[in-house]
Design a protein around this motif. Structure first.
Motif, short mmCIF file in Angstrom:
data_model
loop_
_atom_site.label_atom_id
_atom_site.label_comp_id
_atom_site.label_asym_id
_atom_site.label_seq_id
_atom_site.Cartn_x
_atom_site.Cartn_y
_atom_site.Cartn_z
N ALA A 1 0.84 -1.20 0.00
CA ALA A 1 0.00 0.00 0.00
C ALA A 1 0.87 1.25 0.00
O ALA A 1 2.01 1.23 0.45
N SER A 2 0.33 2.33 -0.52
CA SER A 2 1.04 3.61 -0.45
C SER A 2 1.14 4.05 1.00
O SER A 2 0.29 3.72 1.82
N ARG A 3 2.18 4.78 1.32
CA ARG A 3 2.31 5.30 2.68
C ARG A 3 2.96 6.67 2.64
O ARG A 3 3.64 7.02 1.69
N LEU A 4 2.71 7.41 3.67
CA LEU A 4 3.27 8.73 3.82
C LEU A 4 4.06 8.75 5.11
O LEU A 4 3.55 8.32 6.15
N ASN A 5 5.31 9.18 5.06
CA ASN A 5 6.13 9.23 6.26
C ASN A 5 7.12 10.37 6.17
O ASN A 5 7.45 10.83 5.09
N PRO A 6 7.60 10.85 7.32
CA PRO A 6 8.56 11.95 7.31
C PRO A 6 9.93 11.50 6.77
O PRO A 6 10.34 10.37 6.98
N TYR A 7 10.58 12.42 6.06
CA TYR A 7 11.94 12.24 5.58
C TYR A 7 12.68 13.49 6.01
O TYR A 7 12.38 14.59 5.55
N ILE A 8 13.64 13.33 6.91
CA ILE A 8 14.30 14.47 7.53
C ILE A 8 15.74 14.57 7.03
O ILE A 8 16.46 13.58 7.00
N SER A 9 16.15 15.77 6.66
CA SER A 9 17.53 16.03 6.24
C SER A 9 18.31 16.63 7.39
O SER A 9 17.79 17.47 8.13
N PHE A 10 19.55 16.19 7.53
CA PHE A 10 20.43 16.67 8.59
C PHE A 10 21.72 17.21 7.99
O PHE A 10 22.10 16.86 6.88
N ALA A 11 22.40 18.03 8.76
CA ALA A 11 23.68 18.60 8.33
C ALA A 11 24.83 17.79 8.93
O ALA A 11 25.65 18.31 9.67
N GLY A 12 24.86 16.49 8.63
CA GLY A 12 25.96 15.65 9.09
C GLY A 12 25.67 14.79 10.30
O GLY A 12 26.52 14.01 10.72
N SER A 13 24.48 14.88 10.88
CA SER A 13 24.17 14.10 12.09
C SER A 13 23.05 13.08 11.88
O SER A 13 22.44 12.62 12.85
N ALA A 14 22.79 12.70 10.65
CA ALA A 14 21.69 11.77 10.38
C ALA A 14 21.89 10.42 11.09
O ALA A 14 20.95 9.87 11.65
N ARG A 15 23.10 9.89 11.08
CA ARG A 15 23.35 8.60 11.73
C ARG A 15 23.06 8.68 13.22
O ARG A 15 22.38 7.83 13.79
N SER B 1 18.52 11.54 5.90
CA SER B 1 19.80 11.55 5.19
C SER B 1 20.58 12.79 5.60
O SER B 1 20.03 13.71 6.20
N ASP B 2 21.87 12.78 5.26
CA ASP B 2 22.70 13.96 5.42
C ASP B 2 22.65 14.74 4.11
O ASP B 2 22.81 14.16 3.03
N THR B 3 22.43 16.03 4.20
CA THR B 3 22.37 16.89 3.02
C THR B 3 23.76 16.95 2.38
O THR B 3 24.74 17.29 3.04
N PRO B 4 23.85 16.60 1.09
CA PRO B 4 25.17 16.58 0.44
C PRO B 4 25.68 17.99 0.16
O PRO B 4 24.91 18.94 0.10
N PRO B 5 27.00 18.11 -0.05
CA PRO B 5 27.57 19.41 -0.40
C PRO B 5 26.88 19.96 -1.65
O PRO B 5 26.49 19.20 -2.54
N GLY B 6 26.69 21.27 -1.67
CA GLY B 6 26.06 21.90 -2.82
C GLY B 6 24.56 22.08 -2.68
O GLY B 6 23.94 22.79 -3.46
N MET B 7 23.97 21.41 -1.69
CA MET B 7 22.53 21.57 -1.43
C MET B 7 22.37 22.33 -0.12
O MET B 7 23.12 22.10 0.82
N ASP B 8 21.40 23.20 -0.09
CA ASP B 8 21.15 23.97 1.13
C ASP B 8 20.48 23.11 2.19
O ASP B 8 19.59 22.32 1.89
N HIS B 9 20.93 23.28 3.41
CA HIS B 9 20.27 22.66 4.57
C HIS B 9 19.83 23.79 5.47
O HIS B 9 20.66 24.46 6.08
N THR B 10 18.54 24.02 5.52
CA THR B 10 18.00 25.12 6.31
C THR B 10 16.96 24.56 7.27
O THR B 10 15.79 24.43 6.91
#
Length: 137
Positions: free
Chosen positions: A2-16, A65-74
């Motif tokens: 089934a389809s699902r909706l869940n949060p996907y959070i970006s971090f600035a190096g602390s995702a793990r 995930s951790d935001t890769p270089p070149g992408m803004d993390h705000t």
């Protein structure tokens, strides 16, 4: 599936660290893939999280995930994660662990609509809302 909706959070190096923390809070199974595992590692990002997913026995799925270089993390206040239900013990346990090293903006207490509600920002900057359903009238 089934389809699902869940949060996907970006971090600035602390995702793990954040995903490990959320696994301690909610339990469940955690899969973490690094940029190096996908062969797409920008310099210095070999061990950073390209995609992580926590699936809990309660049915929660949280991705990060951790935001890769070149992408803004705000980080901002444009998203909150909401936990709600009627299992007071379970929800209070989540609240305690999420708020203990974070900042409480609304204490977890009975509100005018009859439920117990609280809002906090955890140590990783993620805002959580916890609502424990009141007795039906």
């Amino acid at each position: 599936m089934a389809s699902r909706l869940n949060p996907y959070i970006s971090f600035a190096g602390s995702a793990r660290q954040a995903l490990d923390f959320y696994r301690e809070v909610f339990g469940g199974s955690l899969e973490v893939n690094t940029y190096a595992q996908f062969g797409q590692a920008p310099p210095g990002f070999e061990d950073k999280v390209m995609h992580g997913m926590l699936e809990t026995t309660a049915g929660f799925t949280l991705m990060a995930s951790d935001t890769p270089p070149g992408m803004d993390h705000t980080p901002g206040n444009n998203i909150s994660v909401s936990l709600s239900g009627d299992d007071e013990t379970e929800l209070r346990g989540y609240w305690t662990r999420l708020s203990e090293r974070g900042t409480v903006s609304v204490p977890l207490e009975k509100q005018m609509w009859g439920d117990v509600f609280g809002m906090c920002t955890d140590e990783f900057g993620v805002t959580w809302m916890v609502n424990i359903s009141g007795e039906p009238s």
